[in-house]
Design a protein around this motif. Structure first.
Motif, PDB file in Angstrom:
ATOM      1  N   VAL A   1       0.671  -1.341  -0.249  1.00  0.00           N
ATOM      2  CA  VAL A   1      -0.037   0.127  -0.004  1.00  0.00           C
ATOM      3  C   VAL A   1       0.772   1.244  -0.004  1.00  0.00           C
ATOM      4  CG1 VAL A   1      -1.639   1.184   1.495  1.00  0.00           C
ATOM      5  CG2 VAL A   1      -1.863  -1.159   1.126  1.00  0.00           C
ATOM      6  N   THR A   2       0.494   2.178  -0.640  1.00  0.00           N
ATOM      7  CA  THR A   2       1.331   3.429  -0.663  1.00  0.00           C
ATOM      8  C   THR A   2       0.070   4.590  -0.176  1.00  0.00           C
ATOM      9  OG1 THR A   2       0.445   4.148  -3.064  1.00  0.00           O
ATOM     10  CG2 THR A   2       2.559   2.920  -2.537  1.00  0.00           C
ATOM     11  N   ALA A   3       0.876   5.421   0.856  1.00  0.00           N
ATOM     12  CA  ALA A   3       0.004   6.592   1.211  1.00  0.00           C
ATOM     13  C   ALA A   3       0.825   7.862   1.206  1.00  0.00           C
ATOM     14  CB  ALA A   3      -0.465   6.001   2.731  1.00  0.00           C
ATOM     15  N   PHE A   4      -0.036   8.854   1.189  1.00  0.00           N
ATOM     16  CA  PHE A   4       0.334  10.111   1.365  1.00  0.00           C
ATOM     17  C   PHE A   4      -0.127  10.488   2.939  1.00  0.00           C
ATOM     18  CE2 PHE A   4       0.360  14.851   0.950  1.00  0.00           C
ATOM     19  CZ  PHE A   4       1.922  15.158   0.685  1.00  0.00           C
ATOM     20  N   TYR A   5       1.014  11.040   3.693  1.00  0.00           N
ATOM     21  CA  TYR A   5       0.628  11.747   4.861  1.00  0.00           C
ATOM     22  C   TYR A   5       0.711  13.176   5.027  1.00  0.00           C
ATOM     23  CZ  TYR A   5      -0.027  12.121   9.792  1.00  0.00           C
ATOM     24  OH  TYR A   5      -0.517  12.243  11.454  1.00  0.00           O
ATOM     25  N   ASP A   6      -0.366  13.829   4.986  1.00  0.00           N
ATOM     26  CA  ASP A   6      -0.219  15.416   4.929  1.00  0.00           C
ATOM     27  C   ASP A   6      -0.522  16.136   5.937  1.00  0.00           C
ATOM     28  OD1 ASP A   6      -0.260  18.050   3.745  1.00  0.00           O
ATOM     29  OD2 ASP A   6      -1.627  17.567   2.150  1.00  0.00           O
ATOM     30  N   ILE A   7       0.513  16.638   6.504  1.00  0.00           N
ATOM     31  CA  ILE A   7       0.947  17.231   7.792  1.00  0.00           C
ATOM     32  C   ILE A   7       0.339  18.669   7.724  1.00  0.00           C
ATOM     33  CG2 ILE A   7       2.289  17.831   9.867  1.00  0.00           C
ATOM     34  CD1 ILE A   7       3.460  15.079   9.312  1.00  0.00           C
TER      35      ILE A   7
ATOM     36  N   GLU B   1      -5.302   4.201  14.876  1.00  0.00           N
ATOM     37  CA  GLU B   1      -6.066   4.568  13.590  1.00  0.00           C
ATOM     38  C   GLU B   1      -5.362   4.561  12.404  1.00  0.00           C
ATOM     39  OE1 GLU B   1      -7.251   8.625  14.390  1.00  0.00           O
ATOM     40  OE2 GLU B   1      -7.997   8.344  16.070  1.00  0.00           O
ATOM     41  N   LEU B   2      -4.069   4.686  12.626  1.00  0.00           N
ATOM     42  CA  LEU B   2      -3.001   4.619  11.160  1.00  0.00           C
ATOM     43  C   LEU B   2      -3.165   2.966  10.982  1.00  0.00           C
ATOM     44  CD1 LEU B   2      -1.170   5.247   9.190  1.00  0.00           C
ATOM     45  CD2 LEU B   2       0.783   5.214  10.846  1.00  0.00           C
ATOM     46  N   GLU B   3      -3.103   2.045  12.027  1.00  0.00           N
ATOM     47  CA  GLU B   3      -3.183   0.687  11.537  1.00  0.00           C
ATOM     48  C   GLU B   3      -4.255   0.225  11.000  1.00  0.00           C
ATOM     49  OE1 GLU B   3      -3.357  -2.835  14.442  1.00  0.00           O
ATOM     50  OE2 GLU B   3      -1.338  -2.265  14.381  1.00  0.00           O
ATOM     51  N   ALA B   4      -5.434   0.948  11.383  1.00  0.00           N
ATOM     52  CA  ALA B   4      -6.946   0.751  10.913  1.00  0.00           C
ATOM     53  C   ALA B   4      -6.760   0.952   9.352  1.00  0.00           C
ATOM     54  CB  ALA B   4      -7.976   1.330  11.595  1.00  0.00           C
ATOM     55  N   HIS B   5      -6.556   2.237   9.212  1.00  0.00           N
ATOM     56  CA  HIS B   5      -6.404   2.806   7.679  1.00  0.00           C
ATOM     57  C   HIS B   5      -5.646   1.980   6.764  1.00  0.00           C
ATOM     58  CE1 HIS B   5      -8.723   5.963   9.656  1.00  0.00           C
ATOM     59  NE2 HIS B   5      -7.487   6.963   9.641  1.00  0.00           N
ATOM     60  N   LEU B   6      -4.323   1.673   7.107  1.00  0.00           N
ATOM     61  CA  LEU B   6      -3.684   0.734   6.164  1.00  0.00           C
ATOM     62  C   LEU B   6      -4.200  -0.412   6.120  1.00  0.00           C
ATOM     63  CD1 LEU B   6      -0.020   1.809   7.792  1.00  0.00           C
ATOM     64  CD2 LEU B   6      -1.119   2.500   5.737  1.00  0.00           C
ATOM     65  N   VAL B   7      -4.770  -1.107   6.984  1.00  0.00           N
ATOM     66  CA  VAL B   7      -5.731  -2.338   6.829  1.00  0.00           C
ATOM     67  C   VAL B   7      -6.565  -2.365   6.041  1.00  0.00           C
ATOM     68  CG1 VAL B   7      -6.907  -4.280   7.784  1.00  0.00           C
ATOM     69  CG2 VAL B   7      -4.832  -3.474   9.082  1.00  0.00           C
ATOM     70  N   GLU B   8      -7.548  -1.086   6.213  1.00  0.00           N
ATOM     71  CA  GLU B   8      -8.769  -0.849   5.236  1.00  0.00           C
ATOM     72  C   GLU B   8      -8.256  -0.786   3.962  1.00  0.00           C
ATOM     73  OE1 GLU B   8     -12.245   2.378   4.472  1.00  0.00           O
ATOM     74  OE2 GLU B   8     -10.816   2.485   6.023  1.00  0.00           O
ATOM     75  N   ALA B   9      -7.144  -0.028   3.604  1.00  0.00           N
ATOM     76  CA  ALA B   9      -6.356   0.277   2.377  1.00  0.00           C
ATOM     77  C   ALA B   9      -6.072  -1.224   1.652  1.00  0.00           C
ATOM     78  CB  ALA B   9      -5.546   1.106   2.390  1.00  0.00           C
ATOM     79  N   VAL B  10      -5.374  -2.080   2.374  1.00  0.00           N
ATOM     80  CA  VAL B  10      -4.966  -3.426   1.955  1.00  0.00           C
ATOM     81  C   VAL B  10      -6.231  -4.127   1.370  1.00  0.00           C
ATOM     82  CG1 VAL B  10      -4.023  -5.449   2.465  1.00  0.00           C
ATOM     83  CG2 VAL B  10      -2.964  -3.363   3.269  1.00  0.00           C
ATOM     84  N   THR B  11      -7.222  -4.122   2.161  1.00  0.00           N
ATOM     85  CA  THR B  11      -8.397  -4.965   1.861  1.00  0.00           C
ATOM     86  C   THR B  11      -9.414  -4.457   0.824  1.00  0.00           C
ATOM     87  OG1 THR B  11      -9.559  -3.970   3.716  1.00  0.00           O
ATOM     88  CG2 THR B  11      -8.396  -6.025   4.045  1.00  0.00           C
ATOM     89  N   MET B  12      -9.551  -3.099   0.734  1.00  0.00           N
ATOM     90  CA  MET B  12     -10.349  -2.604  -0.176  1.00  0.00           C
ATOM     91  C   MET B  12     -10.035  -1.693  -1.558  1.00  0.00           C
ATOM     92  SD  MET B  12     -13.209  -3.081   1.561  1.00  0.00           S
ATOM     93  CE  MET B  12     -14.314  -1.871   0.735  1.00  0.00           C
ATOM     94  N   LEU B  13      -8.690  -1.465  -1.403  1.00  0.00           N
ATOM     95  CA  LEU B  13      -8.112  -0.623  -2.406  1.00  0.00           C
ATOM     96  C   LEU B  13      -6.737  -1.278  -3.241  1.00  0.00           C
ATOM     97  CD1 LEU B  13      -8.092   2.869  -0.721  1.00  0.00           C
ATOM     98  CD2 LEU B  13      -9.672   1.867  -2.318  1.00  0.00           C
TER      99      LEU B  13
ATOM    100  N   ILE C   1      -1.849  12.381  -6.443  1.00  0.00           N
ATOM    101  CA  ILE C   1      -2.856  12.176  -5.362  1.00  0.00           C
ATOM    102  C   ILE C   1      -3.736  10.916  -5.711  1.00  0.00           C
ATOM    103  CG2 ILE C   1      -4.900  13.014  -4.402  1.00  0.00           C
ATOM    104  CD1 ILE C   1      -4.027  15.685  -4.364  1.00  0.00           C
ATOM    105  N   ALA C   2      -4.153  10.975  -6.971  1.00  0.00           N
ATOM    106  CA  ALA C   2      -4.964   9.688  -7.290  1.00  0.00           C
ATOM    107  C   ALA C   2      -4.322   8.361  -7.336  1.00  0.00           C
ATOM    108  CB  ALA C   2      -5.569   9.753  -8.697  1.00  0.00           C
ATOM    109  N   THR C   3      -2.835   8.323  -7.321  1.00  0.00           N
ATOM    110  CA  THR C   3      -1.897   7.057  -7.376  1.00  0.00           C
ATOM    111  C   THR C   3      -1.800   6.545  -5.957  1.00  0.00           C
ATOM    112  OG1 THR C   3       0.141   8.209  -7.448  1.00  0.00           O
ATOM    113  CG2 THR C   3      -1.007   8.028  -9.420  1.00  0.00           C
ATOM    114  N   TYR C   4      -1.692   7.433  -5.022  1.00  0.00           N
ATOM    115  CA  TYR C   4      -1.574   6.881  -3.484  1.00  0.00           C
ATOM    116  C   TYR C   4      -2.904   6.200  -3.240  1.00  0.00           C
ATOM    117  CZ  TYR C   4       2.604   9.879  -2.711  1.00  0.00           C
ATOM    118  OH  TYR C   4       3.895  10.195  -2.588  1.00  0.00           O
ATOM    119  N   ASP C   5      -2.917   4.888  -2.618  1.00  0.00           N
ATOM    120  CA  ASP C   5      -3.860   4.123  -2.145  1.00  0.00           C
ATOM    121  C   ASP C   5      -4.964   4.903  -1.163  1.00  0.00           C
ATOM    122  OD1 ASP C   5      -3.166   1.842  -4.028  1.00  0.00           O
ATOM    123  OD2 ASP C   5      -1.706   1.472  -2.499  1.00  0.00           O
TER     124      ASP C   5
END
Length: 359
Positions: A105-111, A338-350, A133-137
């Motif tokens: 999974v690839t992610a962008f973290y915008d601080i 929360e980060l872990e949950a977001h990454l797991v969701e991305a793995v399973t959904m995206l 932006i559209a290429t980040y999961d």
């Protein structure tokens, strides 16, 4: 989970809020059993001001430029997730490199989400492009609320989620020390924050010469006319933040204009001060009440007269209530979950195609 993070800085907190954010988040993420590699661009500005060289919760390595990432290509390709942060030098090239080689999974973290979106509209953002932006999961954002819908709807992000800053609640605790200042402010100079600082700290300081004030942070122009009862601290290392807040009867939270306009954009300083039990006087913006209850966990002000009234009162209960809220919802451990949950969701959904390719 094997995680690779390419962020602005982990090693130096000088003049940026990224380092303290990553330190709290990644320390808590590692405590959940994950393996982390942090890749930081080796730039002179931070190299001369490093206050963390050997973190015990992740591996910290430096690279010279986007082309030098080939030295870490295997790590990037084999990671379960790769996160690229905002303000990373040559961030567009770095993001494109990650998209070419990452299999997880690839992610962008915008601080800096409101600033990023403003620069994207102006065509001046050098660390993120609309196409990228559209290429980040996954797009993790310091800003929540309606901005998440905009990131998905206008820019085509497959999945935008709020990932606010957080605080290390084991480090940021109230200290039993004398109060040195009636009102403090901790933050790097910013032209769009300065008028609020003038209105809510400098004007009260001039009106209350018997009270003590302090402004800590770098890059303030020498032309600023500081009243005699305002102390200045050029740089305050993170290790000294808890004692700074604990020595303050109140502390001031000032928000950048783009973040006020977007709303739902809490500063890490807000959570740090609250974790130390220091009553916060904040400027006003949408979404703040969802994080800390108005007049119960945070005080709001837009005029110096309001600040002056509170400095004549004892609002310690406001700080205590805010600390309780932070411990329950905004500590680093909560944010790591929360980060872990977001990454797991991305793995399973995206990213089913990436899972299949990896297998």
């Amino acid at each position: 989970m094997k995680l690779v993070v390419l962020g602005l800085s982990l090693s130096s907190s000088w003049g940026n809020g990224h380092a303290t954010t990553f330190r709290a988040l990644l320390s808590a993420f590692a405590a959940r059993g994950h393996d982390i590699l942090f890749l930081e661009r080796d730039v002179a500005w931070y190299a001369d001001q490093r206050d963390l060289k050997c973190p015990d919760y992740c591996r910290l390595e430096f690279y010279e430029g986007a082309a030098a990432l080939d030295g870490w290509r295997g790590e990037i390709a084999s990671a379960d997730a790769v996160i690229v942060g905002s303000y990373v030098p040559d961030g567009i090239a770095v993001g494109e490199y990650v998209q070419r080689h990452a299999q997880g999974v690839t992610a962008f973290y915008d601080i800096d989400t409101p600033v990023t979106l403003s620069r994207l509209r102006e065509g001046t953002c050098d660390y993120l492009s609309p196409a990228l932006i559209a290429t980040y999961d996954l797009y993790c954002s310091f800003t929540g609320g309606p901005t998440l819908d905009l990131i998905e709807g206008q820019y085509g992000s497959p999945m935008a989620r709020a990932l606010y800053c957080s605080v290390d609640t084991a480090t940021y605790v109230p200290q039993d020390i004398p109060k040195r200042w009636d009102l403090s402010y901790l933050g790097t100079y910013s032209p769009d924050r300065q008028p609020t600082l003038e209105r809510l700290l400098i004007e009260p300081a001039r009106a209350m010469p018997d009270k003590r004030f302090v402004v800590a942070g770098p890059q303030y122009p020498p032309a600023i006319d500081w009243p005699a009862n305002v102390d200045r601290i050029e740089h305050l290392p993170p290790a000294e933040h808890p004692s700074f807040y604990s020595a303050s009867r109140y502390t001031l939270n000032v928000t950048r204009a783009d973040m006020i306009a977007a709303g739902w954009s809490p500063s890490v300083r807000l959570f740090e001060a609250a974790a130390c039990g220091t009553p916060i006087i904040s400027d006003i913006w949408p979404g703040l009440g969802e994080l800390l209850a108005h007049n119960q966990e945070v005080l709001l002000a837009d005029k110096p007269e309001q600040v002056i009234v509170w400095l004549h009162e004892d609002k310690a209960q406001i700080g205590a209530a805010a600390r309780t809220r932070i411990l329950a919802e905004h500590g680093a451990a909560s944010r790591a979950r929360e980060l872990e949950a977001h990454l797991v969701e991305a793995v399973t959904m995206l990213a089913p195609d990436k899972i299949a390719a990896a297998q």
